[in-house]
Every structure is written in C-alpha cells, then in structure tokens.
Design a protein around this motif. Structure first.
Motif, PDB file in Angstrom:
ATOM      1  N   LEU A 320       0.544 -42.603  11.639  1.00 42.31           N
ATOM      2  CA  LEU A 320       1.674 -43.540  11.415  1.00 42.31           C
ATOM      3  C   LEU A 320       1.920 -44.313  13.150  1.00 42.31           C
ATOM      4  N   ARG A 321       1.988 -42.255  13.870  1.00 40.47           N
ATOM      5  CA  ARG A 321       1.812 -42.840  15.431  1.00 40.47           C
ATOM      6  C   ARG A 321       3.476 -43.871  15.860  1.00 40.47           C
ATOM      7  N   MET A 322       4.201 -42.345  15.039  1.00 41.62           N
ATOM      8  CA  MET A 322       5.781 -42.922  15.370  1.00 41.62           C
ATOM      9  C   MET A 322       5.774 -41.854  16.502  1.00 41.62           C
ATOM     10  N   SER A 323       7.383 -42.368  17.395  1.00 37.03           N
ATOM     11  CA  SER A 323       7.435 -42.365  18.305  1.00 37.03           C
ATOM     12  C   SER A 323       9.006 -40.825  17.672  1.00 37.03           C
ATOM     13  N   GLN A 324       8.806 -40.280  18.561  1.00 36.12           N
ATOM     14  CA  GLN A 324       9.852 -39.132  17.782  1.00 36.12           C
ATOM     15  C   GLN A 324      11.259 -39.650  17.316  1.00 36.12           C
ATOM     16  N   LEU A 325      12.143 -40.993  18.861  1.00 35.00           N
ATOM     17  CA  LEU A 325      13.234 -41.176  18.179  1.00 35.00           C
ATOM     18  C   LEU A 325      13.667 -41.878  16.883  1.00 35.00           C
ATOM     19  N   MET A 326      12.136 -43.317  16.990  1.00 34.99           N
ATOM     20  CA  MET A 326      12.070 -43.335  15.094  1.00 34.99           C
ATOM     21  C   MET A 326      11.233 -42.502  14.238  1.00 34.99           C
ATOM     22  N   LYS A 327      11.584 -41.863  14.251  1.00 34.09           N
ATOM     23  CA  LYS A 327      11.098 -40.865  13.366  1.00 34.09           C
ATOM     24  C   LYS A 327      12.360 -39.796  13.077  1.00 34.09           C
ATOM     25  N   ASP A 328      13.243 -39.827  14.129  1.00 36.09           N
ATOM     26  CA  ASP A 328      14.902 -38.907  13.870  1.00 36.09           C
ATOM     27  C   ASP A 328      15.927 -40.563  13.292  1.00 36.09           C
ATOM     28  N   PHE A 329      15.529 -41.497  13.513  1.00 32.83           N
ATOM     29  CA  PHE A 329      16.055 -42.734  13.199  1.00 32.83           C
ATOM     30  C   PHE A 329      16.164 -42.579  11.593  1.00 32.83           C
ATOM     31  N   PHE A 330      15.156 -42.984  11.493  1.00 33.17           N
ATOM     32  CA  PHE A 330      14.214 -43.200   9.645  1.00 33.17           C
ATOM     33  C   PHE A 330      15.035 -41.899   9.160  1.00 33.17           C
ATOM     34  N   ILE A 331      14.520 -41.074   9.733  1.00 30.13           N
ATOM     35  CA  ILE A 331      15.146 -39.233   8.579  1.00 30.13           C
ATOM     36  C   ILE A 331      16.390 -39.606   8.874  1.00 30.13           C
ATOM     37  N   SER A 332      17.252 -40.058   9.763  1.00 28.68           N
ATOM     38  CA  SER A 332      18.685 -39.885  10.289  1.00 28.68           C
ATOM     39  C   SER A 332      19.198 -41.274   8.498  1.00 28.68           C
ATOM     40  N   ILE A 333      18.641 -41.747   9.113  1.00 28.39           N
ATOM     41  CA  ILE A 333      19.244 -43.402   8.109  1.00 28.39           C
ATOM     42  C   ILE A 333      19.140 -43.948   7.083  1.00 28.39           C
ATOM     43  N   SER A 334      17.770 -42.661   6.425  1.00 29.44           N
ATOM     44  CA  SER A 334      17.190 -42.564   5.279  1.00 29.44           C
ATOM     45  C   SER A 334      18.881 -41.263   4.671  1.00 29.44           C
ATOM     46  N   GLY A 335      18.689 -40.816   4.287  1.00 23.99           N
ATOM     47  CA  GLY A 335      19.971 -39.647   4.924  1.00 23.99           C
ATOM     48  C   GLY A 335      21.081 -39.886   4.531  1.00 23.99           C
ATOM     49  N   ASN A 336      21.656 -40.757   5.491  1.00 26.71           N
ATOM     50  CA  ASN A 336      22.685 -41.233   5.539  1.00 26.71           C
ATOM     51  C   ASN A 336      23.252 -41.897   4.717  1.00 26.71           C
TER      52      ASN A 336
END
Length: 546
Positions: A320-336
C-alpha cells in the motif's frame, strides 16, 4: 378575491384633497406627487368598474403599486418634515391608518372564508384554493406590517395613537396564538399522513399522497406566516420565545432568534422536563435499559479494538505504501467510527429519540465551526497532507519556515525536531500554504561541490586528483557516475564542479570527507586554492620640466 378591498378602499383616497384643505397651506408642489398618485388611483378605480378576470387583476395590481408609491413618498416627507407641513403629513398618515384598518378587517374575512372553502372543497379544487389562501394570507400579514409602520410614523410626528396601537398589538398576539395552534395541528396531520403512506396499499397511495402534498404546503405556509408575525411581534416588544422554539422544532431552520438566551433556555428546559417525565414513567425498566446500554458499549469497545488491529495490519502492508499520517488516520477513524455506531445503537435501545440529539449536534457543530475556524483550516490542510503525502515521519524537510526531522504528524499540526534538537510544533495550514522541500524523500542524492584552482595550475592533473578522491571514498556510488567538469573561469580562480552520487543518509559524511580530502591532496600535489584577488598596475608619468 384579495384585490377587491383595494378597489373599494382606494376610492376613498379621492377625499384626501378635501381633507387637506383644512390644514395649513404646504410649500409649493411639496405634496404634488402624492396628490397625482391619488388621482391616478381614482382613475384606475373607475376603469376597473365592469371588468373581470385578468384585466381586473392587472388594474388591481397597478392600484396596489401606486399605494406603495404613496407610502414611499410619505416616508420621504416624514424624514424631512417641518413644523409647517407636519399637520398635512399627519392627515395623510391617518388616512392610511383608516384605509389599512378596513383592509385588515376585509382580508381577515377573506382568509376565514377561503379556509372554509378549502375544508369543504374536493381534492381537485384544494390545490387552487390553497394557493389563493396563501396569497391572501401573505397580503394580510403584509398589511399588518404596514399598519404598524403607520403608528411608528405618528410617533415620529408627535401624534401617537396609543389606543389603536394597543388594539393592533392585541390583534398580533391573537394572530400568534392562532397560527401556532394551526401549525401544530397541520404538522400532526402531515406526520400522520406520512405514516399512513408507508403502510397503505398501492390503490390508496395516490389519494394519500395528494393529501400529503396539501398538508406539506399547508405546513410550509403556516411556518412562513408564523415567522413573519413573530418578526413583527419582536418589533412590538411581544415575547415570542415559545413561538420561536416551535418554529425551530417543526422546521429545523436555524435563525438568529434561536440563539437568544431565553429561547435556548426554553429548549433546554423542555428537554429536561421531557427527560424527567420519561424517567418517572419508565423507572422499572430504566435500570435494565441502562444495563443493556453498558453491555452494548462494552461489546463495541471490544469491536473497536478488534477493528483497530485489523486495520493496522491492513494499512501496514508494504504494497500500500501509505504514509504514517494516513495509517494513523485510518486506524483512529475506524475505531472511533465503530464506537460511535455502538453509542448510537445503545442510545436507541434505551428509548432515547435520536432526532433531537442529532439536531443538537448540528447546532453545536455550526457554533463550534465558527469558533474554531483556524483549527478547521489546519484540519483541512492536514487532510491534504494525508492525501498527497509530500513527506512522512522521519523525513528531513524544509517547510513552514522551519527545517528539521519530522518526528510526529497529526491532522492539526506537525512536530519537527531541528538539527540542534529543538522541538517545533507547526500548524498544518502554515506548512500546506508554503513551499515544502523534502530532503530525504529519495534514497539517492547528488552532492554538489565547487573547487577552485589557480590559473597557473595543471587542469588535467587536477581532474585526476579529484577522480582519485571520489574513487577512494567508500560511500560514493559508482552508478550513477560522478561528474567532474571544469565549470567557470572566474576572476580569481578556475572552478571545477564535483558531483558524486551517494545514499541520502551519507550525504553530509561524503560532503565533509571530500572537502577535507581535496584540501589535503591539493596541498600535497602542489595545486593552489586561490582566494579572491585583484592585480593593480601603476603607471608612472614623468612631469615635464620647464
């Protein structure tokens, strides 16, 4: 129908000139335009006799427009009134009061009659009658507003009519109560028809849908009329808190009046009262519902953690080659998101109506949005950084007027650690609105260096020395090949460009090592490194002897 009163009453305006003869003589031509308009209205009234249909409606509209022109002229005269012309102006205003009083009585009767015709008409005729009723009601409310303006004019002219003014205020209070009750009834009808349509058979839906359209238009007209009268009542100093609250609850429209402290407090009080009544009536089941609420929240917290782990694994895939910010965003938004869904489900299970809650969130969102404009700008810039990924955590960047290593990123700000170990927190809007230079984005970089030798030094020998220095350095890459070229013949030196390719993390080591080695090798090989200098030639001039 609504223009009949204009035809009958404008005829009385022809007596204005006779009444005005008793007042002091005005300045020449001061009231000429008003008198001319009165004569034109009288002529139009005569022309309207015997006419019907469209021709009569056109004349009625002309007469209404000319009365509006009369009122505009009166406003101008009031603004520049003098002691001499004030009595005559008062006479004209009193004529307007008499006219509008009769018009209000007539239009009130027409509204009542049209409402009765609407209740008894068949479905095909109701749409036509409803349109006429709406137009007549709107005209009726407009006349009420103009009537209030008349009393304001009299106060400016020093001749207030407190009795008639109080009668109008009482009439507005009664109108408010009537429209409020009518809106509640029509809104109930609309909701009932909407519910019936959902469960009705196909052959019944056509008739119900027509009734529903009529109910919708009726509610829309009620809201428009009540809003107009509420605005007028506010000018009169009447307390409209309950009516403003009703308009907000029924229509959901956010107006300036809804932000009034009294209205907000009333909404909050009603909510607390409803909650208290609900709690009193449902105490036996309240504890069980609370238990269900807590169980649902607990289960969805587990789902949240599971979702975060699944998303973490998914976004960590190297493909996927995602940036760390995008990884953190998807992880946070999915859980919330999972947790928010759980909260809404839990609230619905305990019997709480989510519509007012969501409406409250909408109002709060608008207020918070205005208060946090800068933060929202940073958030939007953070989203753009997330999408376009100009840099990532651990990259060395020059952005937002700073340079250093990116140590942390969020949707609001970026934390940069400078080369001298300072921590800078830069708003994302400042970074996105400026040039972004990512120093370590590529794995390979070119080191650009310039070395000068003297004009008397051997160029070929210098090239061989530079080639040997780069060839001996273990961090200089063999591919791409280094570039060594004679570049510029400067004023004090002959400059060579030396451009080896290195891994990004070896950039400064190579730069410093090669610079040091060039100085040492040039000294051993007898190659000079000139400094800026300038030759000055002096010419002696002999002085002629006499």
């Amino acid at each position: 129908m609504r223009w009949l009163i204009i035809l009958a009453l404008f005829f009385s305006l022809t007596c204005f000139a006779e009444e005005a003869e008793q007042a002091p003589e005005p300045k020449p031509n001061e009231f000429a335009k008003i008198e001319q308009l009165e004569l034109e209205i009288a002529d139009l009234y005569k022309d309207s006799q015997g006419k019907t249909g469209t021709a009569k409606s056109i004349i009625d509209m002309q007469m209404l427009k000319k009365n509006e022109d009369i009122r505009a002229e009166l406003q101008k005269l009031i603004n520049k009134r003098t002691e001499e012309n004030t009595p005559r102006i008062i006479g004209f205003v009193n004529d307007q009061i008499e006219y509008l009083t009769l018009a209000i009585d007539f239009l009130a009767e027409q509204v009542t009659k049209l409402q009765s015709d609407l209740d008894s008409a068949d479905q095909e005729q109701k749409l036509i009658i409803q349109k006429t009723l709406h137009e007549t009601t709107t005209f009726y409310h407009t006349i009420l507003g103009e009537h209030w303006t008349n009393f304001g004019w009299l106060e400016l002219l020093g001749k207030p009519d407190d009795r008639k003014k109080a009668e109008l205020i009482k009439e507005i209070e009664q109108r408010l109560e009537f429209l409020s009750t009518k809106l509640s009834f029509d809104n109930q009808q609309e909701n009932m028809l909407a519910s019936q349509i959902k469960s009705a058979a196909e052959e019944e839906k056509a008739s119900l849908q027509l009734q529903y359209i009529l109910a919708q238009r009726q509610v829309a007209g009620d809201i428009e009329g009540l809003q107009f009268i509420v605005d007028l009542a506010n000018k009169m100093g009447i307390d409209t808190t309950d009516y403003t609250k009703q308009l907000f609850v029924v229509s959901g429209n956010l107006t300036n009046e809804i932000l009034d402290i009294k209205v907000l407090w009333s909404l909050l009080s009603d909510g607390l009262i409803d909650f208290r009544d609900w709690l009193a009536q449902n105490t036996p089941a309240a504890l069980f519902k609370l238990f269900v609420f807590l169980v649902i929240i607990f289960i969805f917290k587990i789902f949240k953690n599971i979702t975060r782990r699944i998303v973490t694994r998914a976004v960590s895939s190297p493909t996927l080659r995602m940036s760390q910010l995008m990884k953190d965003f998807f992880i946070s938004i999915s859980g919330n998101t999972v947790l928010c869904i759980g909260i809404l489900i839990a609230l619905s299970q305990i019997g709480l109506n989510l519509a007012p809650v969501l409406t409250g969130f909408g109002v709060a969102g608008v207020i918070i949005g205005f208060a946090l404009q800068d933060t929202l700008s940073n958030f939007a810039s953070g989203m753009m950084l997330l999408i376009y990924r100009p840099f990532d955590v651990d990259d060395f960047v020059e952005a937002g007027g700073t340079s250093g290593k990116v140590s942390h990123m969020s949707l609001v700000s970026t934390t940069i650690k400078t080369f001298d170990n300072q921590i800078l927190i830069v708003p994302n809007s400042k970074i996105w609105g400026d040039t972004i230079k990512n120093i370590t984005h590529e794995k390979v970089r070119r080191v650009d260096m310039v070395f000068g030798i003297g004009y008397g030094d051997d160029i070929e020998k210098t090239e061989k020395v530079l080639e040997a220095i780069l060839a001996d350095h273990p961090m200089v890459l063999r591919s791409p090949e280094p570039t060594i070229k004679l570049h510029v013949l400067n004023s004090s030196s002959v400059d060579f460009i030396v451009r080896p390719w290195v891994k990004t993390e070896d950039y400064w080591d190579v730069y410093w090592d090669v610079t040091r080695e060039v100085k040492m090798r040039f000294d051993r090989e007898g190659i000079s490194i000139p400094f800026p200098q300038q030759d000055v030639h002096l010419h002696m001039i002999k002085k002629n002897e006499d």
